[in-house]
Design an enzyme around this catalytic site. Structure first.
Site, PDB file in Angstrom:
ATOM      1  CE  LYS A  71     -68.625 -19.094 -20.887  1.00  0.00           C
ATOM      2  NZ  LYS A  71     -67.220 -18.716 -20.808  1.00  0.00           N
ATOM      3  CG  ASP A 107     -65.224 -16.627 -18.285  1.00  0.00           C
ATOM      4  OD1 ASP A 107     -64.932 -17.581 -17.543  1.00  0.00           O
ATOM      5  OD2 ASP A 107     -66.074 -16.698 -19.186  1.00  0.00           O
TER       6      ASP A 107
HETATM    7  P1  NAP Z   1     -64.462 -17.237 -29.871  1.00  0.00           P
HETATM    8  O1  NAP Z   1     -65.631 -16.531 -29.254  1.00  0.00           O
HETATM    9  O2  NAP Z   1     -64.654 -18.118 -31.050  1.00  0.00           O
HETATM   10  O3  NAP Z   1     -63.391 -16.094 -30.226  1.00  0.00           O
HETATM   11  C1  NAP Z   1     -62.180 -16.319 -30.915  1.00  0.00           C
HETATM   12  C2  NAP Z   1     -61.943 -15.119 -31.821  1.00  0.00           C
HETATM   13  O4  NAP Z   1     -60.652 -15.223 -32.412  1.00  0.00           O
HETATM   14  C3  NAP Z   1     -62.967 -15.057 -32.980  1.00  0.00           C
HETATM   15  O5  NAP Z   1     -63.417 -13.736 -33.118  1.00  0.00           O
HETATM   16  C4  NAP Z   1     -62.118 -15.504 -34.156  1.00  0.00           C
HETATM   17  O6  NAP Z   1     -62.584 -14.962 -35.374  1.00  0.00           O
HETATM   18  C5  NAP Z   1     -60.778 -14.923 -33.794  1.00  0.00           C
HETATM   19  N1  NAP Z   1     -59.682 -15.478 -34.536  1.00  0.00           N
HETATM   20  C6  NAP Z   1     -59.516 -16.731 -35.040  1.00  0.00           C
HETATM   21  N2  NAP Z   1     -58.324 -16.850 -35.648  1.00  0.00           N
HETATM   22  C7  NAP Z   1     -57.722 -15.652 -35.537  1.00  0.00           C
HETATM   23  C8  NAP Z   1     -56.457 -15.136 -35.976  1.00  0.00           C
HETATM   24  N3  NAP Z   1     -55.609 -15.892 -36.683  1.00  0.00           N
HETATM   25  N4  NAP Z   1     -56.143 -13.871 -35.676  1.00  0.00           N
HETATM   26  C9  NAP Z   1     -57.014 -13.090 -35.008  1.00  0.00           C
HETATM   27  N5  NAP Z   1     -58.215 -13.512 -34.582  1.00  0.00           N
HETATM   28  C10 NAP Z   1     -58.566 -14.787 -34.833  1.00  0.00           C
HETATM   29  O7  NAP Z   1     -63.726 -18.135 -28.781  1.00  0.00           O
HETATM   30  P2  NAP Z   1     -63.542 -17.825 -27.214  1.00  0.00           P
HETATM   31  O8  NAP Z   1     -64.666 -18.439 -26.467  1.00  0.00           O
HETATM   32  O9  NAP Z   1     -63.269 -16.378 -27.050  1.00  0.00           O
HETATM   33  O10 NAP Z   1     -62.266 -18.711 -26.901  1.00  0.00           O
HETATM   34  C11 NAP Z   1     -60.992 -18.419 -27.473  1.00  0.00           C
HETATM   35  C12 NAP Z   1     -59.946 -19.359 -26.900  1.00  0.00           C
HETATM   36  O11 NAP Z   1     -59.835 -19.156 -25.505  1.00  0.00           O
HETATM   37  C13 NAP Z   1     -60.252 -20.849 -27.073  1.00  0.00           C
HETATM   38  O12 NAP Z   1     -59.049 -21.499 -27.356  1.00  0.00           O
HETATM   39  C14 NAP Z   1     -60.771 -21.270 -25.717  1.00  0.00           C
HETATM   40  O13 NAP Z   1     -60.499 -22.620 -25.447  1.00  0.00           O
HETATM   41  C15 NAP Z   1     -59.940 -20.372 -24.806  1.00  0.00           C
HETATM   42  N6  NAP Z   1     -60.623 -20.092 -23.533  1.00  0.00           N
HETATM   43  C16 NAP Z   1     -59.940 -20.311 -22.380  1.00  0.00           C
HETATM   44  C17 NAP Z   1     -60.541 -20.027 -21.161  1.00  0.00           C
HETATM   45  C18 NAP Z   1     -59.804 -20.282 -19.879  1.00  0.00           C
HETATM   46  O14 NAP Z   1     -60.439 -20.318 -18.830  1.00  0.00           O
HETATM   47  N7  NAP Z   1     -58.493 -20.428 -19.909  1.00  0.00           N
HETATM   48  C19 NAP Z   1     -61.850 -19.507 -21.120  1.00  0.00           C
HETATM   49  C20 NAP Z   1     -62.510 -19.280 -22.322  1.00  0.00           C
HETATM   50  C21 NAP Z   1     -61.893 -19.577 -23.535  1.00  0.00           C
HETATM   51  P3  NAP Z   1     -63.563 -15.875 -36.289  1.00  0.00           P
HETATM   52  O15 NAP Z   1     -64.790 -16.109 -35.447  1.00  0.00           O
HETATM   53  O16 NAP Z   1     -63.794 -15.027 -37.489  1.00  0.00           O
HETATM   54  O17 NAP Z   1     -62.790 -17.137 -36.559  1.00  0.00           O
END
Ligand code: NAP
Length: 283
Positions: A71, A107
């Site tokens: 992305k 998104d």
């Molecule tokens: P990402 O870029 O990896 O972001 C997740 C963030 O959460 C990272 O900064 C991570 O830190 C942090 N994190 C992990 N454990 C944590 C905790 N215990 N407390 C606070 N922060 C924490 O992932 P993303 O792409 O944003 O996606 C996140 C989630 O959303 C996934 O489950 C994905 O499947 C879902 N999602 C859903 C949709 C939808 O359409 N419904 C779309 C996109 C994503 P670290 O990197 O340091 O671990």
């Protein structure tokens, strides 16, 4: 589905891409509308991204979705990027208009649409707590501020990542649009809307993103995870008397907005929702 030389093609590029539900959602919409279009997933590795994007032009595809991990990196290969995607630094939708490729990000607006349509929640002037400051949280936070929410309070285990998102929001949108917050259950209880934008909850046995006593009656809790459809955090929020929304509507509405960008047609939303649910085995 009948494919011919007239068929318009929309692609999705990801690595991995095998588990995407988007083809089921978009092809169901094409079928329902009788449109001569097809949506096809392509496994594109990082070193193939540039070639894949010029392939959109060369083969006259109508457009594409871009998913993890491309992305951000795709932007340099596009001709234009709309304001929202530029500020976010991420594109999930490309439209091909006569060989000119324009990038968008649907998104965050997809999330807000789901909030309004599915949960009947208007974020205007509401305090919002978002746990997680990754790619999904960036889009959601920007769209919530644009929808009048405020302020948006952000927490992430990665402090510098959280602070960068706060700075980007306050610089690009308005002063005090967002604030960095520690993980304080009393504070979370004071917010009208609480969002989990971390991956915690996808796997059985994952800890909650914050303690169960962070939830309270009358609050709306959104977990943007859609598989499983009901996370442990959603169960805890309901036990506390709150309302819940999962991430299926966000996935659906980002797709609806992308469909409108590619084809200038309003797609059949409930057909697309059913296709997603079927793909998840919820039917
Ligand atoms: P990402 O870029 O990896 O972001 C997740 C963030 O959460 C990272 O900064 C991570 O830190 C942090 N994190 C992990 N454990 C944590 C905790 N215990 N407390 C606070 N922060 C924490 O992932 P993303 O792409 O944003 O996606 C996140 C989630 O959303 C996934 O489950 C994905 O499947 C879902 N999602 C859903 C949709 C939808 O359409 N419904 C779309 C996109 C994503 P670290 O990197 O340091 O671990």
């Amino acid at each position: 589905m009948k494919i011919s030389g007239h068929t318009k093609v929309v692609a999705i590029f990801g690595d991995p891409v095998e588990h995407t539900l988007s083809p089921a959602m978009h092809n169901a919409a094409f079928d329902a509308l009788g449109m001569d279009c097809v949506y096809v997933p392509f496994h594109v590795r990082p070193n193939g991204l540039k070639g894949a994007v010029s392939g959109l032009r060369a083969m006259g595809f109508a457009g594409a979705n871009i998913t993890v991990p491309h992305k951000e990196n795709v932007i340099e290969f596009l001709d234009e990027v709309d304001e929202e995607a530029r500020v976010l630094g991420a594109v999930n939708t490309i439209v091909n208009r006569g060989g000119i490729l324009t990038g968008y990000n649907t998104d965050g607006r997809g999330f807000v649409k789901s909030l309004k349509d599915d949960a009947k929640f208007d974020p205007k002037e509401k305090n919002v707590f978002i746990c997680g400051a990754g790619g999904a949280a960036r889009g959601i936070a920007f769209a919530l501020v644009n929808a009048g929410a405020g302020p948006v309070f952000l927490y992430d285990v990665d402090g510098p990542k959280r602070d960068k998102l706060v700075l980007d929001l306050n610089t690009a949108l308005k002063k005090d649009a967002a604030r960095a917050e520690p993980l304080d259950p009393d504070f979370i209880r004071s917010c009208a809307l609480v969002i989990n934008a971390t991956p915690l909850g996808m796997r059985e046995g994952d800890p909650l993103p914050f303690p169960a006593y962070s939830f309270k009656k009358g609050q709306l809790f959104c977990d943007i995870i859609y598989n499983p459809p009901r996370t442990a955090a959603m169960a805890a929020a309901e036990d506390a008397g709150g309302r819940v929304l999962n991430g299926l509507g966000m996935l659906l509405h980002q797709g609806v907005l992308a469909f409108e960008h590619w084809l200038n047609v309003s797609p059949p939303v409930e057909v697309m929702r059913d296709a997603l649910k079927q793909g998840l085995g919820e039917h």
